[in-house]
Write a protein that holds these residues in place. Structure first.
Motif, short mmCIF file in Angstrom:
data_model
loop_
_atom_site.label_atom_id
_atom_site.label_comp_id
_atom_site.label_asym_id
_atom_site.label_seq_id
_atom_site.Cartn_x
_atom_site.Cartn_y
_atom_site.Cartn_z
N MET A 1 0.37 23.32 31.82
CA MET A 1 0.41 21.92 32.14
C MET A 1 1.85 21.49 32.45
N ALA A 4 2.92 22.60 35.81
CA ALA A 4 2.34 21.79 36.89
C ALA A 4 3.11 20.48 37.06
N ILE A 5 3.53 19.88 35.95
CA ILE A 5 4.30 18.64 36.02
C ILE A 5 5.61 18.88 36.78
N GLN A 7 6.35 21.29 38.83
CA GLN A 7 6.11 21.70 40.20
C GLN A 7 5.76 20.50 41.09
N VAL A 8 4.88 19.63 40.62
CA VAL A 8 4.47 18.49 41.45
C VAL A 8 5.62 17.51 41.65
N ILE A 26 -2.11 15.90 39.93
CA ILE A 26 -2.46 17.15 39.26
C ILE A 26 -3.96 17.12 39.03
N LEU A 28 -7.10 18.96 37.15
CA LEU A 28 -7.31 19.79 35.97
C LEU A 28 -8.78 20.14 35.79
N MET A 40 2.31 12.25 31.80
CA MET A 40 2.10 12.24 33.24
C MET A 40 2.02 10.82 33.78
N ILE A 45 2.47 10.29 37.79
CA ILE A 45 1.66 11.38 38.32
C ILE A 45 0.19 10.99 38.15
N VAL A 47 -3.57 11.84 37.63
CA VAL A 47 -4.27 12.94 36.97
C VAL A 47 -5.75 12.85 37.29
#
Length: 60
Positions: A1, A4-5, A7-8, A26, A28, A40, A45, A47
């Motif tokens: 997780m 991913a944070i 990376q995005v 993201i 999931l 997030m 971000i 979700v």
């Protein structure tokens, strides 16, 4: 997780430097722990999680 944070957010940063507007998202396989969802959300971000055969937006 957490990967991913990072990376995005990196992709959004690279896009912004190139003059592109983006929304970090993201996707999931299930709902994350509440502390990660809060993190997030605080980072703006979006979700999305799988929910009974479909997908549901958990945070915007």
């Amino acid at each position: 997780m957490r990967t991913a944070i990072g990376q995005v957010l990196d992709y959004a940063h690279i896009g912004a430097k190139a003059g592109l507007q983006s929304t970090p998202v993201i996707v999931l396989p299930g709902e994350p722990e509440s502390d990660l969802l809060e993190l997030m959300t605080s980072l703006s971000i979006t979700v999305v999680a799988r929910d009974h055969g479909g997908f549901r937006v958990l945070a915007n």
